[in-house]
Design an enzyme around this catalytic site. Structure first.
Site, PDB file in Angstrom:
ATOM      1  N   GLU A  29       7.717 -32.268 -10.922  1.00  0.00           N
ATOM      2  CA  GLU A  29       8.027 -33.188 -12.154  1.00  0.00           C
ATOM      3  C   GLU A  29       9.452 -34.180 -11.649  1.00  0.00           C
ATOM      4  O   GLU A  29       9.065 -35.308 -11.778  1.00  0.00           O
ATOM      5  CB  GLU A  29       8.245 -32.324 -13.174  1.00  0.00           C
ATOM      6  CG  GLU A  29       8.789 -33.340 -14.318  1.00  0.00           C
ATOM      7  CD  GLU A  29       9.015 -32.719 -15.588  1.00  0.00           C
ATOM      8  OE1 GLU A  29       9.219 -31.554 -15.863  1.00  0.00           O
ATOM      9  OE2 GLU A  29       8.884 -33.311 -16.711  1.00  0.00           O
ATOM     10  N   THR A  46      12.156 -28.926 -21.352  1.00  0.00           N
ATOM     11  CA  THR A  46      13.595 -29.062 -21.062  1.00  0.00           C
ATOM     12  C   THR A  46      14.209 -29.513 -22.404  1.00  0.00           C
ATOM     13  O   THR A  46      15.458 -29.046 -22.448  1.00  0.00           O
ATOM     14  CB  THR A  46      13.675 -30.606 -19.889  1.00  0.00           C
ATOM     15  OG1 THR A  46      12.821 -29.860 -18.915  1.00  0.00           O
ATOM     16  CG2 THR A  46      15.147 -30.920 -20.049  1.00  0.00           C
ATOM     17  N   ILE A  50      11.403 -26.921 -14.881  1.00  0.00           N
ATOM     18  CA  ILE A  50      11.627 -26.389 -16.373  1.00  0.00           C
ATOM     19  C   ILE A  50      10.787 -26.991 -17.403  1.00  0.00           C
ATOM     20  O   ILE A  50      10.735 -28.252 -17.380  1.00  0.00           O
ATOM     21  CB  ILE A  50      13.096 -26.650 -16.983  1.00  0.00           C
ATOM     22  CG1 ILE A  50      14.252 -25.780 -16.135  1.00  0.00           C
ATOM     23  CG2 ILE A  50      13.182 -26.048 -18.274  1.00  0.00           C
ATOM     24  CD1 ILE A  50      15.434 -26.443 -16.354  1.00  0.00           C
ATOM     25  N   ASP A  51       9.666 -26.057 -17.849  1.00  0.00           N
ATOM     26  CA  ASP A  51       8.757 -26.724 -19.004  1.00  0.00           C
ATOM     27  C   ASP A  51       9.329 -26.471 -20.109  1.00  0.00           C
ATOM     28  O   ASP A  51       9.762 -25.353 -20.490  1.00  0.00           O
ATOM     29  CB  ASP A  51       7.437 -26.457 -18.794  1.00  0.00           C
ATOM     30  CG  ASP A  51       6.394 -26.989 -19.811  1.00  0.00           C
ATOM     31  OD1 ASP A  51       6.796 -28.334 -19.802  1.00  0.00           O
ATOM     32  OD2 ASP A  51       5.962 -26.490 -20.813  1.00  0.00           O
ATOM     33  N   ASP A 111       2.468 -29.777 -16.043  1.00  0.00           N
ATOM     34  CA  ASP A 111       2.327 -28.990 -17.333  1.00  0.00           C
ATOM     35  C   ASP A 111       0.931 -28.388 -17.214  1.00  0.00           C
ATOM     36  O   ASP A 111       0.815 -27.232 -17.978  1.00  0.00           O
ATOM     37  CB  ASP A 111       2.213 -29.812 -18.355  1.00  0.00           C
ATOM     38  CG  ASP A 111       3.776 -30.574 -18.606  1.00  0.00           C
ATOM     39  OD1 ASP A 111       4.549 -30.008 -18.486  1.00  0.00           O
ATOM     40  OD2 ASP A 111       3.526 -31.929 -19.028  1.00  0.00           O
ATOM     41  N   ASP A 167       6.386 -27.695 -12.297  1.00  0.00           N
ATOM     42  CA  ASP A 167       7.341 -27.909 -13.195  1.00  0.00           C
ATOM     43  C   ASP A 167       8.497 -26.930 -13.099  1.00  0.00           C
ATOM     44  O   ASP A 167       8.534 -25.899 -13.789  1.00  0.00           O
ATOM     45  CB  ASP A 167       6.558 -28.037 -14.458  1.00  0.00           C
ATOM     46  CG  ASP A 167       7.344 -28.682 -15.740  1.00  0.00           C
ATOM     47  OD1 ASP A 167       8.777 -29.120 -15.378  1.00  0.00           O
ATOM     48  OD2 ASP A 167       6.835 -28.911 -16.652  1.00  0.00           O
TER      49      ASP A 167
HETATM   50  C1  IPD Z   1       7.137 -31.519 -21.556  1.00  0.00           C
HETATM   51  C2  IPD Z   1       6.927 -30.402 -22.595  1.00  0.00           C
HETATM   52  C3  IPD Z   1       6.855 -30.964 -23.862  1.00  0.00           C
HETATM   53  C4  IPD Z   1       5.487 -31.824 -23.807  1.00  0.00           C
HETATM   54  C5  IPD Z   1       5.535 -32.808 -22.739  1.00  0.00           C
HETATM   55  C6  IPD Z   1       5.898 -31.955 -21.383  1.00  0.00           C
HETATM   56  P1  IPD Z   1       9.143 -31.043 -19.931  1.00  0.00           P
HETATM   57  O1  IPD Z   1       7.522 -30.805 -20.406  1.00  0.00           O
HETATM   58  O2  IPD Z   1       5.928 -29.431 -22.301  1.00  0.00           O
HETATM   59  O3  IPD Z   1       6.639 -30.001 -24.990  1.00  0.00           O
HETATM   60  O4  IPD Z   1       5.349 -32.687 -25.199  1.00  0.00           O
HETATM   61  O5  IPD Z   1       4.371 -33.566 -22.831  1.00  0.00           O
HETATM   62  O6  IPD Z   1       5.822 -33.008 -20.540  1.00  0.00           O
HETATM   63  O7  IPD Z   1       9.409 -32.365 -19.651  1.00  0.00           O
HETATM   64  O8  IPD Z   1       9.948 -30.154 -20.613  1.00  0.00           O
HETATM   65  O9  IPD Z   1       8.869 -30.179 -18.456  1.00  0.00           O
END
Ligand code: IPD
Length: 323
Positions: free
Chosen positions: A118, A143, A140-141, A268, A138
Site C-alpha cells: 500500500e 489506519t 496496517i489495514d 485490502d 497492507d
Molecule cells: C482502508 C480501510 C478502510 C476502507 C478503505 C481501505 P487502510 O485501508 O480498510 O476501512 O474503507 O477502502 O483502503 O487505508 O486503513 O489500509
C-alpha cells in the site's frame, strides 16, 4: 496525536524507528535465510514436494505476527499522521515502517519475488500483477482506527502466482487473531476452521461495508443511497468497522453474511479473498461479474445468491483501478 497534513512524511529507515523499536523481538524464523526445501529450490519458497508455497506461507505468518506486535505497541503511542488521496485517507510512520519491515524481510528470503505494498504504491511504485510470485501487502489495514486507537486494526499479506491468489494471512493486532487460508486447504482463525453463513437473501442478513476515502457530495449520495436500498429490503443491519480486511474476515467467520465496498484496494482484498473462498464463500465484482482485485470494488458473501442480490442493488461509485 500529532497531525502532519503535508502530502507525505518521509520516514523509511528513519532513526526514530530504529531507536523506537529496538526492543521488538522478531518472531523466531521470520528473518532466517532460505532453508530446507526452499533453499534447495533457490530460495523462491517453492518446496520440493507437497505444498509448493509452504515456506512462503509460514514466513508470512511469522512476519504478520512480528508486524502485529509492532502495530499493537504503537497503537497506544503518539503518532505522526499524514494524508494521501484525501484528508480522510491517513498514513502514519508505523504504516511505512511495517511495510518496509515486511518487504525487506521477504526480499532477503525470496529475492526473485515481486511486491505490491500500500505505502510503496502511494510513493509511486507500480501496482501491477504479473505471472511472477507476488506479495500483496497492507501493513496496517484500518489506519484511521489505528490513529484513533479504535481496535479493529490488521496486517494483511496475500500471495499470488500466475495471477492466482495462493494464500492469505491477516493478523488482527489487538485481538491477536491470526486468520490464514491456503488454496484448497481451508480457512482458519487461530487454527479453528472457518465457515461462511448460508444466508441467501438480503432480508434478515447482516451486511458489512466500508466508506472509502471520497467524501464529495455526489459520492456520499451514492454511498448512502446504496445503504438505503439494502435497508429497504429489511437487512437486519449494516455495520462499518473501519477495516476492510477484518470485515471480510467476519464474512469468512460466519458472523456476518455479506460485504460490499467501492474504493478498497488490492492490498485490502488479496489475503481476504483466499480466506473467504476457503471458508466456502464467494466474491464478485459489484457489476455481478467475476472478481477483479484491481478494480477497487467487491461484493463478498457466504452464498452466490446473496452476493448477486446485493450487486443488483448497488449503484457504482467510481474509484478507478489500482493498475
Ligand atoms: C482502508 C480501510 C478502510 C476502507 C478503505 C481501505 P487502510 O485501508 O480498510 O476501512 O474503507 O477502502 O483502503 O487505508 O486503513 O489500509
Amino acid at each position: 496525536m500529532t497531525r502532519d497534513s503535508s502530502a507525505r512524511t518521509a520516514v523509511l529507515g528513519s532513526g526514530y524507528y530504529r531507536h523506537h523499536y529496538t526492543d521488538m523481538k522478531p518472531c523466531e524464523g521470520a528473518w532466517s535465510k532460505p532453508h530446507g526445501a526452499a533453499a534447495e529450490q533457490g530460495g523462491d519458497g517453492r518446496g520440493a514436494a507437497g505444498d509448493p508455497w509452504k515456506d512462503c506461507m509460514d514466513t508470512a505468518v511469522q512476519l504478520a505476527l512480528t508486524a502485529g506486535q509492532v502495530v499493537k505497541k504503537a497503537l497506544a503511542e503518539e503518532k505522526r499522521v499524514s494524508t494521501k488521496t484525501s484528508v480522510v485517507d491517513l498514513v502514519t510512520e508505523t504504516d511505512h515502517y511495517v511495510e518496509e519491515l515486511i518487504i525487506s524481510a521477504l526480499r532477503e528470503k525470496f529475492p526473485t519475488h515481486r511486491f505490491i505494498g500500500e505505502e510503496s504504491t502511494s510513493a509511486g511504485s507500480k501496482c501491477v500483477l504479473t505471472d511472477s510470485p507476488t506479495w500483496i501487502i497492507d501493513p496496517i489495514d484500518g489506519t484511521c482506527n489505528f490513529v484513533h486507537r479504535f481496535p479493529p486494526v490488521a496486517v494483511s499479506i496475500g500471495f499470488a502466482v500466475n495471477r492466482e491468489l495462493e494464500f492469505g494471512v491477516i493478523y488482527h493486532c489487538t485481538e491477536e487473531k491470526m486468520y490464514t487460508a491456503r488454496k484448497g486447504q481451508g480457512a482458519f482463525c487461530n487454527q479453528e476452521r472457518l465457515h461462511v453463513t448460508k444466508e441467501t437473501g438480503i432480508k434478515s442478513s447482516l451486511i458489512l461495508t466500508e466508506i472509502g476515502p471520497k467524501r464529495d457530495p455526489a459520492t456520499l449520495k451514492l454511498f448512502l443511497g446504496n445503504m438505503e436500498r439494502l435497508l429497504t429490503f429489511q437487512a437486519h443491519g449494516i455495520r462499518v468497522i473501519g477495516s476492510a480486511t477484518l470485515a471480510l474476515c467476519h464474512i469468512a467467520s460466519g458472523v456476518a453474511d455479506a460485504y460490499y465496498q467501492f474504493g478498497l484496494h488490492c492490498w485490502d482484498l488479496a489475503a481476504a479473498t483466499v480466506i473467504i473462498r476457503e471458508a466456502g464463500g464467494f466474491l464478485i465484482d459489484t457489476s455481478g461479474g467475476p472478481l477483479d482485485i484491481m478494480s477497487c470494488r467487491v461484493v463478498a458473501a457466504g452464498t452466490m445468491e446473496l452476493a448477486q442480490s446485493i450487486a443488483q442493488e448497488l449503484q457504482t461509485i467510481d474509484y478507478g483501478r489500482d493498475d
